[in-house]
Design a protein around this motif. Structure first.
Motif, PDB file in Angstrom:
ATOM      1  N   LEU A  54      78.577 -14.780  87.367  1.00 46.30           N
ATOM      2  CA  LEU A  54      78.961 -15.201  86.019  1.00 46.30           C
ATOM      3  C   LEU A  54      78.124 -16.389  85.592  1.00 46.30           C
ATOM      4  O   LEU A  54      77.974 -16.680  84.418  1.00 46.30           O
ATOM      5  CB  LEU A  54      80.441 -15.593  85.984  1.00 46.30           C
ATOM      6  CG  LEU A  54      81.430 -14.440  86.186  1.00 46.30           C
ATOM      7  CD1 LEU A  54      82.839 -14.974  86.347  1.00 46.30           C
ATOM      8  CD2 LEU A  54      81.343 -13.471  85.022  1.00 46.30           C
ATOM      9  N   ASP A  55      77.605 -17.087  86.547  1.00 46.86           N
ATOM     10  CA  ASP A  55      76.837 -18.295  86.264  1.00 46.86           C
ATOM     11  C   ASP A  55      75.630 -18.291  87.197  1.00 46.86           C
ATOM     12  O   ASP A  55      75.586 -17.516  88.148  1.00 46.86           O
ATOM     13  CB  ASP A  55      77.738 -19.515  86.509  1.00 46.86           C
ATOM     14  CG  ASP A  55      77.278 -20.708  85.706  1.00 46.86           C
ATOM     15  OD1 ASP A  55      76.175 -20.651  85.109  1.00 46.86           O
ATOM     16  OD2 ASP A  55      78.013 -21.721  85.679  1.00 46.86           O
ATOM     17  N   GLU A  56      74.662 -19.155  86.906  1.00 46.62           N
ATOM     18  CA  GLU A  56      73.465 -19.151  87.737  1.00 46.62           C
ATOM     19  C   GLU A  56      73.405 -20.384  88.627  1.00 46.62           C
ATOM     20  O   GLU A  56      73.816 -21.470  88.223  1.00 46.62           O
ATOM     21  CB  GLU A  56      72.223 -19.084  86.837  1.00 46.62           C
ATOM     22  CG  GLU A  56      72.060 -17.676  86.261  1.00 46.62           C
ATOM     23  CD  GLU A  56      70.997 -17.610  85.193  1.00 46.62           C
ATOM     24  OE1 GLU A  56      70.095 -18.477  85.189  1.00 46.62           O
ATOM     25  OE2 GLU A  56      71.082 -16.698  84.356  1.00 46.62           O
ATOM     26  N   GLU A  74      71.106 -11.309  82.806  1.00 50.40           N
ATOM     27  CA  GLU A  74      72.510 -11.313  82.424  1.00 50.40           C
ATOM     28  C   GLU A  74      73.045  -9.881  82.238  1.00 50.40           C
ATOM     29  O   GLU A  74      74.140  -9.549  82.681  1.00 50.40           O
ATOM     30  CB  GLU A  74      72.670 -12.144  81.137  1.00 50.40           C
ATOM     31  CG  GLU A  74      74.064 -12.187  80.554  1.00 50.40           C
ATOM     32  CD  GLU A  74      74.770 -13.527  80.778  1.00 50.40           C
ATOM     33  OE1 GLU A  74      74.093 -14.573  80.799  1.00 50.40           O
ATOM     34  OE2 GLU A  74      75.997 -13.512  80.926  1.00 50.40           O
ATOM     35  N   GLU A  75      72.248  -9.023  81.608  1.00 54.26           N
ATOM     36  CA  GLU A  75      72.664  -7.641  81.374  1.00 54.26           C
ATOM     37  C   GLU A  75      72.870  -6.891  82.684  1.00 54.26           C
ATOM     38  O   GLU A  75      73.868  -6.211  82.870  1.00 54.26           O
ATOM     39  CB  GLU A  75      71.585  -6.892  80.566  1.00 54.26           C
ATOM     40  CG  GLU A  75      71.676  -7.015  79.061  1.00 54.26           C
ATOM     41  CD  GLU A  75      73.033  -6.612  78.505  1.00 54.26           C
ATOM     42  OE1 GLU A  75      73.781  -7.545  78.165  1.00 54.26           O
ATOM     43  OE2 GLU A  75      73.350  -5.422  78.418  1.00 54.26           O
ATOM     44  N   ALA A  78      75.898  -7.969  84.451  1.00 47.81           N
ATOM     45  CA  ALA A  78      77.103  -7.397  83.858  1.00 47.81           C
ATOM     46  C   ALA A  78      77.329  -5.978  84.390  1.00 47.81           C
ATOM     47  O   ALA A  78      78.435  -5.609  84.777  1.00 47.81           O
ATOM     48  CB  ALA A  78      76.991  -7.383  82.334  1.00 47.81           C
ATOM     49  N   LEU A  79      76.250  -5.206  84.433  1.00 47.55           N
ATOM     50  CA  LEU A  79      76.338  -3.835  84.950  1.00 47.55           C
ATOM     51  C   LEU A  79      76.823  -3.827  86.395  1.00 47.55           C
ATOM     52  O   LEU A  79      77.698  -3.058  86.772  1.00 47.55           O
ATOM     53  CB  LEU A  79      74.954  -3.184  84.898  1.00 47.55           C
ATOM     54  CG  LEU A  79      74.667  -2.292  83.693  1.00 47.55           C
ATOM     55  CD1 LEU A  79      73.269  -1.712  83.811  1.00 47.55           C
ATOM     56  CD2 LEU A  79      75.698  -1.165  83.650  1.00 47.55           C
ATOM     57  N   ARG A  81      78.541  -6.125  87.888  1.00 44.45           N
ATOM     58  CA  ARG A  81      79.955  -6.518  87.951  1.00 44.45           C
ATOM     59  C   ARG A  81      80.852  -5.339  87.640  1.00 44.45           C
ATOM     60  O   ARG A  81      81.829  -5.074  88.319  1.00 44.45           O
ATOM     61  CB  ARG A  81      80.247  -7.645  86.953  1.00 44.45           C
ATOM     62  CG  ARG A  81      79.927  -9.028  87.456  1.00 44.45           C
ATOM     63  CD  ARG A  81      80.646 -10.078  86.624  1.00 44.45           C
ATOM     64  NE  ARG A  81      80.270 -10.032  85.215  1.00 44.45           N
ATOM     65  CZ  ARG A  81      79.227 -10.653  84.706  1.00 44.45           C
ATOM     66  NH1 ARG A  81      78.434 -11.370  85.484  1.00 44.45           N
ATOM     67  NH2 ARG A  81      78.950 -10.556  83.424  1.00 44.45           N
ATOM     68  N   GLY A  82      80.484  -4.660  86.557  1.00 45.70           N
ATOM     69  CA  GLY A  82      81.301  -3.525  86.157  1.00 45.70           C
ATOM     70  C   GLY A  82      81.456  -2.521  87.299  1.00 45.70           C
ATOM     71  O   GLY A  82      82.528  -1.978  87.526  1.00 45.70           O
ATOM     72  N   PHE A  87      88.144  -8.740  89.222  1.00 45.11           N
ATOM     73  CA  PHE A  87      88.603 -10.125  89.090  1.00 45.11           C
ATOM     74  C   PHE A  87      90.094 -10.202  88.863  1.00 45.11           C
ATOM     75  O   PHE A  87      90.666  -9.374  88.154  1.00 45.11           O
ATOM     76  CB  PHE A  87      87.958 -10.782  87.862  1.00 45.11           C
ATOM     77  CG  PHE A  87      86.527 -11.150  88.067  1.00 45.11           C
ATOM     78  CD1 PHE A  87      86.214 -12.362  88.650  1.00 45.11           C
ATOM     79  CD2 PHE A  87      85.510 -10.297  87.671  1.00 45.11           C
ATOM     80  CE1 PHE A  87      84.894 -12.716  88.827  1.00 45.11           C
ATOM     81  CE2 PHE A  87      84.201 -10.641  87.858  1.00 45.11           C
ATOM     82  CZ  PHE A  87      83.872 -11.860  88.432  1.00 45.11           C
ATOM     83  N   PHE A  89      92.536 -13.521  87.662  1.00 46.93           N
ATOM     84  CA  PHE A  89      92.500 -14.961  87.382  1.00 46.93           C
ATOM     85  C   PHE A  89      93.896 -15.550  87.347  1.00 46.93           C
ATOM     86  O   PHE A  89      94.882 -14.857  87.091  1.00 46.93           O
ATOM     87  CB  PHE A  89      91.869 -15.220  86.012  1.00 46.93           C
ATOM     88  CG  PHE A  89      90.435 -14.805  85.922  1.00 46.93           C
ATOM     89  CD1 PHE A  89      89.439 -15.655  86.383  1.00 46.93           C
ATOM     90  CD2 PHE A  89      90.083 -13.585  85.385  1.00 46.93           C
ATOM     91  CE1 PHE A  89      88.109 -15.278  86.288  1.00 46.93           C
ATOM     92  CE2 PHE A  89      88.756 -13.213  85.287  1.00 46.93           C
ATOM     93  CZ  PHE A  89      87.764 -14.058  85.744  1.00 46.93           C
ATOM     94  N   SER A  91      95.025 -17.339  84.994  1.00 43.73           N
ATOM     95  CA  SER A  91      95.609 -17.185  83.656  1.00 43.73           C
ATOM     96  C   SER A  91      95.468 -15.758  83.126  1.00 43.73           C
ATOM     97  O   SER A  91      95.350 -15.539  81.928  1.00 43.73           O
ATOM     98  CB  SER A  91      94.987 -18.188  82.700  1.00 43.73           C
ATOM     99  OG  SER A  91      93.581 -18.070  82.746  1.00 43.73           O
ATOM    100  N   MET A  93      93.962 -13.440  81.845  1.00 44.79           N
ATOM    101  CA  MET A  93      92.758 -13.005  81.139  1.00 44.79           C
ATOM    102  C   MET A  93      92.793 -11.548  80.713  1.00 44.79           C
ATOM    103  O   MET A  93      91.868 -10.783  80.970  1.00 44.79           O
ATOM    104  CB  MET A  93      91.507 -13.225  82.018  1.00 44.79           C
ATOM    105  CG  MET A  93      91.196 -14.664  82.223  1.00 44.79           C
ATOM    106  SD  MET A  93      90.485 -15.319  80.729  1.00 44.79           S
ATOM    107  CE  MET A  93      90.388 -17.020  81.141  1.00 44.79           C
ATOM    108  N   SER A 107      88.375  -1.447  81.713  1.00 46.93           N
ATOM    109  CA  SER A 107      87.653  -1.785  82.928  1.00 46.93           C
ATOM    110  C   SER A 107      87.094  -0.516  83.585  1.00 46.93           C
ATOM    111  O   SER A 107      85.944  -0.472  84.015  1.00 46.93           O
ATOM    112  CB  SER A 107      88.607  -2.524  83.856  1.00 46.93           C
ATOM    113  OG  SER A 107      88.124  -2.549  85.143  1.00 46.93           O
ATOM    114  N   LEU A 110      84.117   0.735  81.660  1.00 48.06           N
ATOM    115  CA  LEU A 110      82.910  -0.078  81.818  1.00 48.06           C
ATOM    116  C   LEU A 110      82.222   0.280  83.125  1.00 48.06           C
ATOM    117  O   LEU A 110      81.016   0.199  83.252  1.00 48.06           O
ATOM    118  CB  LEU A 110      83.262  -1.560  81.781  1.00 48.06           C
ATOM    119  CG  LEU A 110      83.697  -2.067  80.401  1.00 48.06           C
ATOM    120  CD1 LEU A 110      84.172  -3.509  80.496  1.00 48.06           C
ATOM    121  CD2 LEU A 110      82.556  -1.936  79.409  1.00 48.06           C
TER     122      LEU A 110
END
Ligand SMILES: Nc1ncnc2c1ncn2[C@@H]1O[C@H](COP(=O)(O)OP(=O)(O)O)[C@@H](O)[C@H]1O
Ligand SMILES: [Mg+2]
Lengths: 231, 835
Positions: A54-56, A74-75, A78-79, A81-82, A87, A89, A91, A93, A107, A110
């Protein structure tokens, strides 16, 4: 398998540079369950977001399922991750504009799962929310929302599941329910589970624990300690 | 303690940018209202000055007899400027030729507005002069020189006096647009008229008094004067009740400005409401926490109300500055085309702007704040609590009432505000229905896949339920913009249509039947574009359905005037025709054919029929040069008085008129450069009167251009206000979006899917909003045009297509641009902000 090699995370704030993570090395085998414990603000969530792409990282290298994350944009992340990552969390989400069922379906789609609807219904049934499928997140209690989130995470049969204090917002009864679900589903599908928690009992149920302290990671070496937790 | 807290909170939030949107909305509303009303005040005064030229003063009193000197005394007490004019018809004699002319004797103050134009030679362009004819001299129309066969400098006899006809008179400001019945003009000094001896007993003199001064003084004078005026004798005219094409254009423009300001206020109110809603939602948590920590509701109220007050005051100050700069810029831009002066400062617009800022800020942030104050401390534990929703209806009613009150306050016109408000309310209700419809469609969603389309719909659905304000305010904004745009287009189109290229700029009257072939030949020889030829017979309407009517010449020994029905008060222009004249519309009965029954038939103009209480089937009796003609009313006509065409109250069946000697009138167009040709064109047509309205038409055209230009600028201002509101609304929905984007990102949704879903969402909203707005605007416009603007209603089917497309495009682009930022933020960051 997840591998972390000398990962550092430095952020620039108005008060100057802040090192959040310092030389993190970590290796998690497939199917393993790992608990990351540590004080609030020690950098647990930051580590999680780096592991999930999610971050670098500022420096160092993370390899997820044999793929070095820094080589992906980033793209592509995302792929990835999908397809591979789930995940849960603290809260919940959930997407507020989608119903419980749709959240789970989203989900699945995706990740390119077939018969998203049928499977989403089945898995909601499994977490005990079959009758609430059409409800929207704001019509569900916290425990119910978290169960939807878990259903959403597992529907893709992810190789790795990240859970950031999944029971942190729940009362004891609901917390236990969610815990059980997490471990049961993990056992069924052989998912690698990386769990951030405050709760030493929960941590103790994992095969392995690491401790985060002011951005540095140490292995909880004492098996006796482990035993104590589990016991 | 609470003030301190409020101040600290204020500083903190100004730094964090929390209050920016509310502040921007207030600044915008104040700036829009100030610049629009300041500009329109300036423009109106400039235009009023222009129109005042047509009556040679700000106000004009015409009278058939000398007025009471006390009236003028009163005017002087009010520090009004006064000019006087006496006019009469008299014969001019020179070289053995006799011509009837309209003698105007004026005092040295004349004209108070506009100017007299003269030329050295007959039929040449005139120049403005500030002086009047010297003693014993007259200035007269070019045509008189021609008819009398004299050159400037020759002598003419008027009654008992002899004068030098020294100059050619081109124009006087109050010549009027009268198309027929006018004689050629002669201008002389007021003192000289006694020398003619035409003012003796029994003479038919008309008196005109011109006034200028401050508006308030002029109004005060009229208030004082009104009870003493006699409708049969006196006529009061002001620039405002000018019923000519110009007066009409200016009045319409004024209403338009008013409407534009009102809409700007509504737009501002909407944007403040949207911003306040967002602000309040963002503060649910802090308030819940403060309450948990033991803060009383009172304390919280004080803190937030004070906060809003700070923002409001800051917004008003900034808004005033911005508004002033804006209107200054606009005035500079148009100054070479519209003579708008920046000298005068108008306080009223400033007052209105400040008041608007306060009212909008307080009224429209009230409900969201109330909602905020009502947040239970439990929110700390249960995030989904959003204050009690039971007051929602109260809010809508209150906000609606406030908007209506604002509209009424600014327009001072219940009708305009009512029309707009009701259509707005209908639109809102319709939108709620659509929202419910969307939710139903949304139910079907679960059966399909979840792609960009479904995500977009899902968000709309959710918004339709929880945040319907957005869709509705998009539509209302689009509606208001459409109304302003369509009205502007129709208005300018109708104005331009009044004066198409080739509009007749000369009229000919007193043409005899034998002259007609000559005239036609002349028109052909000179390749002149001539209008229709109308026969004309002067007659007095003496009886309606057997009842005698009042007339100006009622003798003392006859029945007292009050006992009679109201009459026309002057001779009527009768014509005959076998077809309905172009531009006329039969609204009752049928226009007569050739067959004559018991009585010949007459068609009467609708408004005069109303005034004289003439109904279908009435027998009208006319006295034509001592002979009596009776005719039966078989149709009523609607006449467009805005066109520069001869129009008639009474049109008779041709057969009835054969025995009466008629003269003819016609009009033609001659380009300005060919003015010189008039002399030879008219040379063989002795006794024909020329009425030169060329200068008048040019002036008219100029004014209409200026008003159109002004209207265009107003449109641009309102459009920018509208777009800013749209931006504010899109911005306001960003928080919700931010979270969703983060989740979608985390779950691995591709950028393409997310972008598409966002763009689609805005496209759908824009499309729906545009369509709803187009429908509602049609209704609003229908009422506005027919009830308020006295225009003919028009359909705008093209907007039914354009509005949804433009709505979709604009809102889509706005949404995409606003979200692009979000899409570019690193997912980790996005998540962190929410965890
Ligand atoms: N982007 C950032 N900018 C500034 N500070 C950050 C940023 N990300 C994390 N931090 C800081 O790093 C520390 C660790 O955060 P986090 O990983 O959320 O801790 P944990 O999950 O263990 O409670 C915290 O002090 C947090 O404020
Ligand atoms: Mg954390």
């Amino acid at each position: 398998m997840i591998e972390c090699k000398s990962v550092n995370k430095i952020v620039t704030t108005t008060e100057g540079q802040l090192q959040i993570l310092r030389d993190i090395n970590l290796k998690v085998e497939d199917g393993q369950t790992l608990a990351i414990v540590g004080a609030s603000g020690s950098g647990k969530s930051t580590l999680l977001s780096l592991l999930a792409g999610l971050d670098e990282v500022s420096s160092g290298e993370i390899i997820l399922n044999g793929q070095p994350l820094h080589a992906l944009d980033e793209e592509q992340r995302a792929l990835m991750r999908g397809a591979n990552v789930g995940f849960v969390f603290q809260s919940f989400m959930l997407v507020q504009s989608l119903s419980a069922l749709e959240n789970v379906m989203l989900s699945a789609q995706l990740a390119g799962v077939d018969d998203a609807k049928g499977r989403a219904e089945a898995i909601l049934e499994q977490v005990g929310l079959g009758h609430r499928a059409k409800h929207y997140p704001n019509q569900l209690s916290g425990g119910e929302q978290q169960r939807v989130a878990i259903a959403r995470a597992f529907i893709t049969r992810p190789k790795i599941l990240f859970a950031d204090e999944p029971t942190g917002n729940l009362d004891a009864t609901n917390g236990e329910l969610v815990e059980q679900l997490l471990f049961n589903l993990n056992a069924e599908s052989g998912t690698t589970l990386i769990l951030v928690t405050h709760d030493s009992v929960l941590a103790g149920k994992c095969q392995r624990q690491v401790i985060m302290h002011a951005g540095e990671l140490t292995e909880s070496t004492s098996p006796s300690e482990q035993q104590r937790h589990v016991g | 303690m609470w003030a301190n807290l409020a101040l600290r909170l204020f500083r903190h939030e100004m730094r964090r940018g929390e209050l920016n949107i509310i502040l921007a909305a207030i600044v915008l509303s104040v700036a829009a209202v100030l610049s629009l009303s300041l500009f329109s005040a300036r423009l109106q005064s400039a235009l009023n000055d222009k129109t005042a030229e047509f009556i040679a003063g700000d106000r004009q009193l015409s009278s058939r007899q000398v007025i009471d000197p006390a009236w003028l005394q009163k005017a002087r007490e009010l520090e009004l400027n006064i000019a006087e004019q006496i006019s009469t018809q008299s014969m001019l004699f020179a070289n053995g030729d006799l011509v009837l002319a309209d003698i105007r004797a004026v005092d040295s103050a004349y004209p108070l507005k506009g100017s007299v134009k003269i030329s050295e030679q007959a039929f040449s362009a005139g120049r403005e002069v500030t002086e009047l004819p010297p003693e014993n001299q007259v200035w007269m129309d070019a045509r008189l020189f021609q008819l009398l066969n004299i050159e400037p400098g020759a002598e003419v006899e008027i009654g008992d006096g002899t004068f030098i006809a020294s100059r050619v008179l081109s124009d006087i400001p109050d010549r009027g647009f009268a198309v027929f019945g006018n004689d050629q003009l002669v201008l002389m000094r007021l003192e000289d008229i006694a020398k003619t001896g035409v003012t003796g007993p029994g003479a038919r003199l008309s008196y005109r008094y011109f006034f200028t001064g401050r508006d308030a003084d002029l109004d005060a004078f009229y208030q004082w004067l009104r009870p003493q005026l006699n409708r049969e004798l006196h006529r009061w005219r002001s620039v405002k009740d000018d019923e000519s094409a110009i007066g009409n254009a200016v009045q319409t423009a004024e209403r338009y400005f008013l409407l534009a300001i009102m809409l700007a206020v509504v737009l501002a109110a909407v944007s403040i409401a949207v911003a306040a809603q967002r602000y309040s939602q963002r503060h649910f948590d802090p308030v819940a926490i403060m309450k948990t920590l033991g803060a009383s509701k009172r304390l919280i109220q004080k803190v937030y109300v004070l906060q809003i007050l700070f923002v409001t005051m800051l917004g008003i100050v900034l808004g005033c500055v911005l508004g002033f700069v804006l209107q200054h810029g606009v005035v500079m831009l148009v100054s070479d085309r519209v003579p708008v002066s920046l000298d005068t400062w108008y306080w009223q617009p400033v007052g209105i702007a400040v008041l608007t800022g306060f009212i909008c800020a307080l009224l429209f942030s009230l409900y969201p704040l109330m909602q905020l104050f009502g947040i239970p401390p439990l929110r700390v534990l249960r995030r989904d609590i959003e204050g009690s929703g039971t007051k929602r209806l109260v809010q809508y009613v209150a906000a609606g009432g406030a908007i209506f009150a604002l509209m009424w306050l600014y327009s001072g016109n219940l009708q305009i505000s009512g029309i707009l408000f009701l259509t707005g309310a209908l639109l809102v209700i319709a939108l709620f229905a659509v929202s419910v419809g969307l939710i139903h469609i949304g139910r079907l969603l679960g059966s399909g896949n979840i792609g960009a389309w479904q995500l977009a719909w899902a968000r709309i659905q959710r918004r339709a339920m929880n945040n319907s304000v957005q869709l509705i305010s998009f539509s209302v904004t689009l509606l208001l913009l459409l109304v302003v745009l369509a009205l502007r287009n129709d208005m300018i189109k109708q104005w331009r249509e009044q004066l198409p290229q080739g509009t007749p700029n000369y009229f000919l009257a007193n043409i005899t039947a034998t002259q007609l072939p000559v005239l036609k030949q002349q028109f052909t020889d000179f390749t002149v574009n001539a209008g229709e030829i109308y026969p004309l017979i002067r007659g007095r309407l003496t009886e309606i359905a057997g009842e005698k009517v009042q007339s100006a010449v009622t003798k003392e020994n006859e029945q007292p005037a009050e006992a009679r029905r109201p009459g026309l008060g002057r001779e009527a222009n009768l014509t005959w025709a076998s077809n309905v004249q172009a531009g006329n519309k039969v609204v009752a009965g049928t226009f007569f054919g050739d067959d004559v029954g018991d009585y010949p038939e007459v068609s009467v103009e609708q408004k005069i029929a109303e005034r004289l209480r003439i109904t279908m089937g009435d027998i009208l009796t006319f006295d034509i040069g001592g002979q009596t003609l009776q005719a039966k009313v078989t149709s009523l006509r609607e006449v467009n008085w805005q066109t520069m065409q001869p129009n008639f109250f009474f049109v008779l069946q041709p057969a009835a008129m054969q025995d009466f000697p008629a003269t003819y009138i016609t009009s033609f167009h001659l380009d300005g450069e060919r003015k010189q040709a008039l002399a030879s064109l008219l040379a063989p047509l002795s006794s024909v009167t020329l009425i030169d309205v060329d200068a008048r038409i040019n002036q008219l055209r100029q004014i209409i251009d200026q008003v159109s230009l002004a209207v265009e600028f107003i449109l641009v201002l309102v459009l920018s206000a509208g777009s800013l509101v749209l931006i504010a609304q899109v911005q306001a929905s960003m928080d919700e979006r931010r979270q969703e984007l983060a989740i979608l990102r985390t779950l691995g949704a591709r950028g393409g899917l997310i972008r598409w879903s966002v763009v689609l969402e805005f496209l759908i909203i824009g499309l729906v909003a545009g369509l709803m707005a187009a429908l509602a605007h049609e209704i609003a416009l229908y009422f506005l045009q027919t009830e308020v603007f006295n225009m003919s209603a028009s359909w705008h089917f093209e907007y039914w297509l354009i509005a949804p497309l433009v709505g979709a495009a604009v809102v889509g682009v706005l949404g995409a641009v606003s979200c692009w930022q979000l899409l570019r933020i690193n997912t980790g960051q996005l998540l962190r902000n929410m965890l």
